[in-house]
Scaffold this active site. Structure first.
Site, PDB file in Angstrom:
ATOM      1  N   LYS A 119       0.857  -1.182   0.000  1.00  0.00           N
ATOM      2  CA  LYS A 119       0.000   0.000   0.000  1.00  0.00           C
ATOM      3  C   LYS A 119       0.892   1.230   0.000  1.00  0.00           C
ATOM      4  O   LYS A 119       1.922   1.244   0.684  1.00  0.00           O
ATOM      5  CB  LYS A 119      -0.896  -0.035   1.253  1.00  0.00           C
ATOM      6  CG  LYS A 119      -1.903   1.111   1.342  1.00  0.00           C
ATOM      7  CD  LYS A 119      -2.818   0.935   2.548  1.00  0.00           C
ATOM      8  CE  LYS A 119      -3.852   2.057   2.637  1.00  0.00           C
ATOM      9  NZ  LYS A 119      -4.782   1.884   3.781  1.00  0.00           N
ATOM     10  N   SER A 136      -9.747   2.065   2.677  1.00  0.00           N
ATOM     11  CA  SER A 136      -8.812   2.826   1.868  1.00  0.00           C
ATOM     12  C   SER A 136      -7.784   1.944   1.153  1.00  0.00           C
ATOM     13  O   SER A 136      -7.169   2.415   0.205  1.00  0.00           O
ATOM     14  CB  SER A 136      -8.092   3.846   2.748  1.00  0.00           C
ATOM     15  OG  SER A 136      -7.270   3.179   3.697  1.00  0.00           O
ATOM     16  N   SER A 193     -10.104  -0.410   6.816  1.00  0.00           N
ATOM     17  CA  SER A 193      -9.476  -0.307   5.497  1.00  0.00           C
ATOM     18  C   SER A 193      -8.784  -1.556   4.966  1.00  0.00           C
ATOM     19  O   SER A 193      -8.386  -1.581   3.812  1.00  0.00           O
ATOM     20  CB  SER A 193      -8.479   0.849   5.481  1.00  0.00           C
ATOM     21  OG  SER A 193      -9.183   2.048   5.343  1.00  0.00           O
TER      22      SER A 193
HETATM   23  N1  GLN Z   1     -13.432   4.221   5.991  1.00  0.00           N
HETATM   24  C1  GLN Z   1     -12.850   4.640   7.211  1.00  0.00           C
HETATM   25  C2  GLN Z   1     -12.448   6.105   7.110  1.00  0.00           C
HETATM   26  O1  GLN Z   1     -12.716   6.681   6.128  1.00  0.00           O
HETATM   27  C3  GLN Z   1     -11.688   3.780   7.601  1.00  0.00           C
HETATM   28  C4  GLN Z   1     -10.449   4.102   6.867  1.00  0.00           C
HETATM   29  C5  GLN Z   1      -9.259   3.301   7.320  1.00  0.00           C
HETATM   30  O2  GLN Z   1      -9.378   2.257   7.959  1.00  0.00           O
HETATM   31  N2  GLN Z   1      -8.080   3.810   7.006  1.00  0.00           N
HETATM   32  O3  GLN Z   1     -11.861   6.646   7.967  1.00  0.00           O
END
Ligand code: GLN
Length: 492
Positions: A79, A154, A178
């Site tokens: 990532k 994400s 994410s």
């Molecule tokens: N969807 C969640 C957010 O927007 C989690 C994102 C994540 O785990 N980095 O914060």
């Protein structure tokens, strides 16, 4: 061989050891697939072909000498939130469009030390804020199962790359879902470890008390192999825990499911917005686990309604602090011709950050400001503790807790949900991070549009081995995890 991308990590490891193919052949195979197929999926931000081939040659030499690590010569994608020395790390942001880290994240360094081959860096929502990967400055990534749909976020690039067979395994990070939600949207297995199990050093911070790296792969077994490499204490991360690391691969064959008590939170299956197909597939998977010997126990998790508001207060508060370092002075994007220091700060940050990141910085700054700190931030911390206690109480009576990973399957690209609608989609994943618990997503079937559905299992602290074993056993009795998207069937 034209089908090297069909092999599991265990099969790749054995094939390399027995010299059925070399790491160079395997790496070239993946690079070819990326060149041919990734223009349709757009999972990679940077492909590091030259470095990958050099790493492959080094792995081949180590394999020949006979003392190579189990994963030596196997490719992976990182990532683009993990710092990679000499290779761009953007975190999906214009702010870091030209950022080249002077050091490797610990996860990256550990993967290198094990002889894993880095294919490149994959796309993500800007600074890991989002659930679709559309918040990336680089542009949206497609879901391999339906190219007009999002892969989730994400860690959407990680999920899409593995689901399209453009990498056998990938790293992801999970602050509020994410790893689990994109794994769910793309039909993969993804593990969010206990907070402190995997080093955060060199992982660009979003919300430090919630962030945790972990593996994304086709199966629990593949995840276990990567966990064996990345888990462990790191003196460079003060929140990393100095606790013995399990051998996640060796532990896979325990009697995980027989007699296992699985908690089914009443509140979770009555959430408004829970898709009927998702509910049905998750219930079928639980029935299957019951047939395999598990005991289903109805439980209460009374704090469910507090998850979204608590997370969307604490995470932006931490983000507003973490992201203050991007000021146009020390790192990253700087605006043109600033008239004075204030102008430099203001324009660098408003030009360098996207809309969602700015929204969260504003919310977080507000919540931490003098007059509101107690009313918002301190209160959210207290609620966070109640959420954790709710789980600990549940674990007195059950071994793991089952839930969907997300209330729906993948959205269409450009669906343009409001921030509130988008945040509500995180209902099933956020509490795990607030409590610091481990959880895993496993694919358990498809909805009426042939999009993958995921089951989430939440474990008690340090139960990664148990979660991986349960899913491994489930995967030995079912074949949802071996289904492949049409695009993954294409040959390069
Ligand atoms: N969807 C969640 C957010 O927007 C989690 C994102 C994540 O785990 N980095 O914060």
């Amino acid at each position: 061989m034209t089908d090297l991308h069909r092999l599991s990590i265990r099969e790749l490891s054995e094939g390399l050891k027995q010299a059925q193919f070399s790491s160079r052949e395997l790496t070239e195979h993946y690079l070819k697939r990326i060149a041919k197929i990734d223009p349709k999926v757009k999972s990679y931000v940077t492909v590091t072909a030259e470095q990958a081939l050099a790493e492959a040659d080094a792995a081949d030499a180590a394999l020949k000498s006979g003392n190579a690590h189990a994963l030596a010569g196997i490719p992976l994608a990182h990532k683009d939130i993990f710092c990679t020395q000499g290779i761009k790390t953007t975190a999906g942001s214009k702010m870091l469009d030209n950022f080249i880290s002077p050091y490797d994240a610990t996860v990256v360094a550990k993967a290198k030390a094990a002889g894993l081959v880095t294919l490149g860096k994959v796309n993500m929502d800007e600074f890991a804020m989002g659930s679709t990967s559309e918040n990336s400055y680089i542009g949206a990534t497609s879901n391999p199962w339906a190219l007009d749909h999002v892969p989730g976020g994400s860690s959407g690039g990680s999920a899409a790359a593995v689901a399209a067979d453009l990498a056998p395994i990938a790293t992801g990070t999970d602050t509020g879902g994410s790893i689990r939600q994109p794994a769910s949207f793309c039909g993969l297995t993804g593990l969010k470890p206990t907070y402190g199990r995997v080093s955060r050093f060199g992982m660009i911070a979003y919300a430090s008390s919630l962030d945790q790296g972990g593996p994304m792969a086709r199966s629990a077994e593949d995840c276990a192999y990567l966990m064996n490499v990345i888990a462990g204490h790191d003196a460079k991360d003060s929140t990393s825990i100095n606790k013995e690391v399990d051998d996640y691969v060796a532990n896979l064959n325990g009697t995980a499911v027989k007699g296992l008590r699985i908690g089914i939170p009443k509140q979770y299956f009555n959430v408004a917005g829970l898709d009927e197909d998702v509910k049905a597939r998750v219930e079928e998977s639980l029935k299957k686990l019951e047939d395999m010997g598990a005991i289903l126990v109805e439980i209460d998790l009374n704090m469910t309604e507090a998850y979204v508001p608590t997370y969307y207060l604490i995470a932006p508060a931490e983000a507003s602090s973490n992201l203050s370092r991007f000021d146009g002075v020390r790192y990253g994007y700087r605006c043109e011709n600033p008239v004075d220091l204030m102008d430099l700060y203001k324009r660098s940050r408003s030009e360098g950050f996207g809309a969602e990141v700015q929204r969260r910085i504003l919310i977080g700054t507000y919540a931490l400001s003098a007059g509101y700190y107690d009313a918002y931030y301190v209160k959210a911390q207290k609620v966070r503790r109640l959420i954790q206690q709710d789980f600990l109480k549940a674990f007195e009576n059950v071994d793991v807790i089952a839930a969907p990973s997300a209330p729906t399957t993948a959205y269409k690209i450009g669906a343009n949900l409001s921030p509130t609608e988008m945040y509500l989609g995180d209902i099933y994943t956020l509490a795990v991070n607030l409590a610091g618990l481990p959880a895993i997503n496993a694919p358990v079937g498809f909805d009426k549009d042939s999009l993958p559905v995921g089951l989430q299992l939440i474990g008690n602290y340090w139960s990664e081995s148990q979660l991986l074993s349960i899913v491994h056993q489930y995967q030995q009795n079912t074949d949802w995890h071996s289904k492949r998207a049409a695009i993954a069937e294409e040959n390069a």
